[in-house]
Motif scaffolding. Structure first.
Motif, PDB file in Angstrom:
ATOM      1  N   TYR A 135       0.827  -1.209   0.000  1.00 16.38           N
ATOM      2  CA  TYR A 135       0.000   0.000   0.000  1.00 16.38           C
ATOM      3  C   TYR A 135       0.862   1.259   0.000  1.00 16.38           C
ATOM      4  O   TYR A 135       0.578   2.233  -0.707  1.00 16.38           O
ATOM      5  CB  TYR A 135      -0.921  -0.009   1.224  1.00 16.38           C
ATOM      6  N   LEU A 136       1.956   1.237   0.755  1.00 16.89           N
ATOM      7  CA  LEU A 136       2.832   2.404   0.855  1.00 16.89           C
ATOM      8  C   LEU A 136       3.466   2.737  -0.490  1.00 16.89           C
ATOM      9  O   LEU A 136       3.723   3.905  -0.795  1.00 16.89           O
ATOM     10  CB  LEU A 136       3.912   2.134   1.899  1.00 16.89           C
ATOM     11  N   SER A 137       3.682   1.725  -1.315  1.00 13.49           N
ATOM     12  CA  SER A 137       4.329   1.942  -2.612  1.00 13.49           C
ATOM     13  C   SER A 137       3.449   2.741  -3.582  1.00 13.49           C
ATOM     14  O   SER A 137       3.947   3.219  -4.607  1.00 13.49           O
ATOM     15  CB  SER A 137       4.695   0.597  -3.258  1.00 13.49           C
ATOM     16  N   THR A 138       2.172   2.911  -3.255  1.00 12.38           N
ATOM     17  CA  THR A 138       1.302   3.755  -4.088  1.00 12.38           C
ATOM     18  C   THR A 138       1.494   5.232  -3.768  1.00 12.38           C
ATOM     19  O   THR A 138       0.859   6.091  -4.399  1.00 12.38           O
ATOM     20  CB  THR A 138      -0.178   3.371  -3.884  1.00 12.38           C
ATOM     21  N   LEU A 139       2.360   5.553  -2.795  1.00 12.91           N
ATOM     22  CA  LEU A 139       2.589   6.926  -2.316  1.00 12.91           C
ATOM     23  C   LEU A 139       1.258   7.592  -1.972  1.00 12.91           C
ATOM     24  O   LEU A 139       0.859   8.583  -2.591  1.00 12.91           O
ATOM     25  CB  LEU A 139       3.342   7.761  -3.362  1.00 12.91           C
ATOM     26  N   PRO A 140       0.568   7.066  -0.955  1.00  8.48           N
ATOM     27  CA  PRO A 140      -0.750   7.602  -0.582  1.00  8.48           C
ATOM     28  C   PRO A 140      -0.655   8.993   0.009  1.00  8.48           C
ATOM     29  O   PRO A 140       0.449   9.541   0.193  1.00  8.48           O
ATOM     30  CB  PRO A 140      -1.240   6.595   0.462  1.00  8.48           C
ATOM     31  N   SER A 141      -1.785   9.553   0.341  1.00  7.26           N
ATOM     32  CA  SER A 141      -1.832  10.862   0.995  1.00  7.26           C
ATOM     33  C   SER A 141      -1.178  10.767   2.372  1.00  7.26           C
ATOM     34  O   SER A 141      -0.846   9.665   2.840  1.00  7.26           O
ATOM     35  CB  SER A 141      -3.281  11.313   1.159  1.00  7.26           C
ATOM     36  N   PHE A 142      -1.034  11.911   3.020  1.00  6.11           N
ATOM     37  CA  PHE A 142      -0.422  11.915   4.351  1.00  6.11           C
ATOM     38  C   PHE A 142      -1.194  11.019   5.313  1.00  6.11           C
ATOM     39  O   PHE A 142      -0.604  10.296   6.119  1.00  6.11           O
ATOM     40  CB  PHE A 142      -0.363  13.352   4.885  1.00  6.11           C
ATOM     41  N   THR A 143      -2.520  11.022   5.216  1.00  7.09           N
ATOM     42  CA  THR A 143      -3.340  10.152   6.071  1.00  7.09           C
ATOM     43  C   THR A 143      -3.029   8.685   5.791  1.00  7.09           C
ATOM     44  O   THR A 143      -2.878   7.876   6.713  1.00  7.09           O
ATOM     45  CB  THR A 143      -4.845  10.417   5.842  1.00  7.09           C
ATOM     46  N   GLY A 144      -2.935   8.324   4.500  1.00  9.33           N
ATOM     47  CA  GLY A 144      -2.594   6.954   4.142  1.00  9.33           C
ATOM     48  C   GLY A 144      -1.204   6.568   4.619  1.00  9.33           C
ATOM     49  O   GLY A 144      -0.958   5.429   5.024  1.00  9.33           O
ATOM     50  N   TYR A 145      -0.285   7.529   4.563  1.00  7.78           N
ATOM     51  CA  TYR A 145       1.072   7.326   5.063  1.00  7.78           C
ATOM     52  C   TYR A 145       1.034   6.956   6.549  1.00  7.78           C
ATOM     53  O   TYR A 145       1.700   6.019   6.993  1.00  7.78           O
ATOM     54  CB  TYR A 145       1.866   8.606   4.822  1.00  7.78           C
ATOM     55  N   LEU A 146       0.204   7.675   7.316  1.00  8.62           N
ATOM     56  CA  LEU A 146       0.077   7.386   8.743  1.00  8.62           C
ATOM     57  C   LEU A 146      -0.535   6.005   8.977  1.00  8.62           C
ATOM     58  O   LEU A 146      -0.090   5.249   9.853  1.00  8.62           O
ATOM     59  CB  LEU A 146      -0.780   8.453   9.422  1.00  8.62           C
TER      60      LEU A 146
END
Length: 430
Positions: free
Chosen positions: A93-104
């Motif tokens: 999931y992280l490899s999709t470079l998500p938004s800051f919320t997704g990063y958290l």
């Protein structure tokens, strides 16, 4: 012949533990290689990057309370692979470079699988592999071996990053590389790691749970364990600051991005290969005590950082800056190599090794909850060398507090040893 075979099996088992321990945290440590791209291509600030580790630490800290129960209740054959495979899913999931919320969210997931299910179980397994006299070298070689695996895997990620253009696509390719590697090691771990005895063996589920609770109570009532865990706390608080040598060298010494990534690999991974064996050797063979080694290395780290702050960095050569920062990092990594070794020295029962390790993790890794955000705040608030000076002074302060803590524990163990000897003399006389 049997003794030699047992030793060989001991080190083979350690190697398999090292493989997983050196792989699972590459995704949650992406800052070590991709700190600058995370800012320039992902759009994250110093503070936001720090908040990711704060979220990680919150889940980590709360989750360790659960680890105190499961680490002695379930087999490592289940818990270790679950941790590795779970982290790989978060990496996908992280490899999709998500938004800051997704990063958290991704960092919270990696904390659950990497810290709650994996780390205390790994530490328990390593502690039980060696005797009291071997704890320093066991944990030292764990750290050194992880350093070898770290360098190989992180160098591969840097190679992939460069091949894909050193930009957004390169960072995504590097994250995918980390994800697939972690998944593969998780599958291998399930088929390689042996099952182990659990507290529930020969007991009903209710009795096993009751014994686990009693073990937790016994562990948290031990003052020496609190002091040993606090020593880990102060090592880790200073260790968190090593990350900021990377932007420090880029901003103050103006080294290029590719060199920054290579330095990050050496700083965070290569030093494990040096610090691990040296820390283990010094703790077991020179100081004859992990606690005593931590005491004097805390003092050395304090003095070294204060001297480092006073240097004229803006007029110094790049090579000197690299050597000075790596020299301080080497001290911290010798401490990191053995800061769990005192669990045997302070006498926590092996039966509750998992609970003791989980408790030490709760206290010891608390700096991750605030240190990255705190350091990042000062760098975002104060420009240039001023911001870095605040960070480095805080690192020196943490090391000095560690010196006081370790000194107190050394005195307690010495007094307890004298009291124990006196009691034995009384018993013999009687």
């Amino acid at each position: 012949m049997t003794c030699w075979r047992n030793k060989m099996n001991q080190w083979i088992r350690l190697c398999f533990l090292i493989l997983g321990g050196g792989t699972i945290y590459k995704l949650s440590s992406i800052k070590d290689v991709f700190y600058v791209p995370m800012q320039e291509d992902w759009g994250l600030t110093n503070t936001q990057i720090g908040l990711g580790f704060t979220a990680y630490a919150i889940v980590q800290t709360i989750g360790y309370f659960g680890s105190m129960a499961i680490a002695d209740r379930f087999s490592k054959k289940i818990l270790l692979p679950v941790g590795l495979i779970g982290v790989s899913l978060c990496g996908a999931y992280l490899s999709t470079l998500p938004s800051f919320t997704g990063y958290l969210v991704a960092f919270c997931g990696m904390a659950l699988f990497g810290e709650v299910f994996y780390w205390p179980v790994l530490l328990k397994a390593v502690r039980l592999l060696g005797s009291k006299q071997e704890q320093g070298r066991m944990f030292g070689f764990l750290e050194a071996g992880r350093g070898v695996v770290d360098v190989i895997i992180a160098s591969g990620a840097l190679f992939v990053f460069v091949q894909f253009g050193e930009g957004k696509e390169g960072m995504q390719a590097g994250l995918i590389y980390y994800t697939l590697t972690t998944l593969l090691v998780g599958v291998i771990t399930y088929f390689i790691v042996d099952d182990d005895d659990k507290i529930e063996a020969g007991k009903s589920s209710a009795d096993a749970n009751k014994e686990i609770i009693e073990g937790i109570k016994q562990v948290i009532k031990c003052p020496n364990l609190w002091l040993a865990a606090s020593s880990i706390f102060f090592v880790y608080a200073a260790y968190c600051g090593l990350t900021y040598f990377i932007p420090f060298l880029k901003q103050i010494y103006a080294i290029p991005v590719a060199m920054v990534g290579a330095y990050g690999i050496i700083n965070q991974y290569g030093l494990k290969m040096v610090g691990g064996p040296i820390g283990g050797f010094l703790a077991d063979k020179v100081f004859k005590s992990p606690i005593r080694y931590l005491k004097w290395s805390f003092l050395a780290a304090t003095i070294a950082m204060i001297v480092f702050i006073q240097l004229p960095h803006e007029s110094m050569s790049v090579m000197f800056g690299l050597i000075a920062t790596l020299g301080f990092g080497a001290i911290i990594f010798t401490q990191r190599a053995i800061f769990f070794a005192p669990m045997e020295e302070i006498g926590t029962p092996r039966k509750y090794a998992g609970s003791a390790m989980a408790f030490a993790c709760i206290i010891g890794y608390l700096p991750a909850m605030f240190a990255y955000t705190l350091y990042g705040y000062f760098l975002d608030t104060f420009e240039g060398i001023e911001g870095f000076s605040y960070v480095f002074y805080m690192m020196a302060g943490f090391s000095f507090c560690g010196f006081i803590c370790a000194t107190t524990l050394v005195k307690r163990l010495k007094n307890q040893s004298i009291t124990s000897s006196d009691q034995e003399l009384i018993n013999e006389t009687a």
